[in-house]
Design a protein around this motif. Structure first.
Motif, short mmCIF file in Angstrom:
data_model
loop_
_atom_site.label_atom_id
_atom_site.label_comp_id
_atom_site.label_asym_id
_atom_site.label_seq_id
_atom_site.Cartn_x
_atom_site.Cartn_y
_atom_site.Cartn_z
N PHE A 84 0.83 -1.19 0.00
CA PHE A 84 0.00 0.00 0.00
C PHE A 84 0.87 1.24 0.00
O PHE A 84 1.93 1.27 0.63
N ARG A 86 0.49 5.24 0.95
CA ARG A 86 -0.34 6.29 1.56
C ARG A 86 0.20 7.62 1.04
O ARG A 86 1.35 7.97 1.30
N LEU A 92 -5.01 5.63 0.57
CA LEU A 92 -4.23 4.43 0.27
C LEU A 92 -4.47 3.97 -1.16
O LEU A 92 -5.61 3.96 -1.63
N THR A 94 -3.25 0.61 -3.75
CA THR A 94 -2.64 -0.72 -3.74
C THR A 94 -1.77 -0.88 -4.98
O THR A 94 -2.18 -0.55 -6.09
N HIS A 125 9.36 3.90 4.62
CA HIS A 125 8.83 2.64 5.14
C HIS A 125 9.54 2.32 6.45
O HIS A 125 10.77 2.29 6.49
N THR A 145 2.87 -0.92 4.24
CA THR A 145 2.40 0.41 3.86
C THR A 145 3.61 1.32 3.73
O THR A 145 4.43 1.42 4.65
N ASP A 147 4.72 5.28 3.04
CA ASP A 147 4.21 6.63 3.08
C ASP A 147 4.94 7.52 2.09
O ASP A 147 6.17 7.44 1.97
#
Length: 155
Positions: A84, A86, A92, A94, A125, A145, A147
């Protein structure tokens, strides 16, 4: 020293390495000589008691490889995983990536989808900025996830 690299198909190649060369160096040599990407290689040595050469930073000597040793080369398939992203608005997205994908390749995917130039992206990350190398170097795994923020402009 010369060692023999053998595939399950029976194909083999003799390579020259130094005892102080790392397993990573050996994998790069195999890639150059046999065309098998280093990230898909799994190296095993020994007879009935197979030992995996897992640490790319260890020397071949530390695994007990000597002149005339035979190493079995297994080729593993890369796995497609989902991660993911963000964005700066908290939304979010994918992404499907190859587990051994490079940071620069991922940044190009982000640029294409998010419209943010690679030069403006700052991907984080687990508190580390993704700068170069592979995503796996930063412990990016399935369902991680990442960012994205923007680089600050000005001076």
């Amino acid at each position: 020293m010369e060692i023999t690299i053998t595939l399950l198909t029976g194909t083999s190649q003799t390579l020259t390495v130094r005892p102080e060369d790392t397993v990573g160096t050996l994998k790069n040599l195999i890639e150059a000589k046999m065309g098998i990407p280093a990230h898909t290689q799994k190296l095993l040595m020994g007879g009935s008691q197979r030992t995996a050469l897992e640490n790319d930073h260890s020397t071949v000597d530390s695994y007990g490889l000597r002149a005339g040793s035979t190493v079995c080369l297994l080729v593993k398939e890369s796995e497609i995983i989902q991660v993911f992203l963000r964005n700066e608005r908290g939304q979010l997205s994918t992404y499907e990536i190859d587990e051994s994908e490079g940071v620069s390749d991922f940044k190009l995917k982000v640029e294409k989808r998010e419209g943010v130039p690679v030069s403006q992206q700052r991907l984080i990350h687990q508190g580390r900025e993704l700068a170069s190398g592979k995503l796996s170097d930063y412990n990016v795994k399935a369902l991680s996830t990442i960012d994205m923020t923007f680089r600050l402009r000005g001076g």
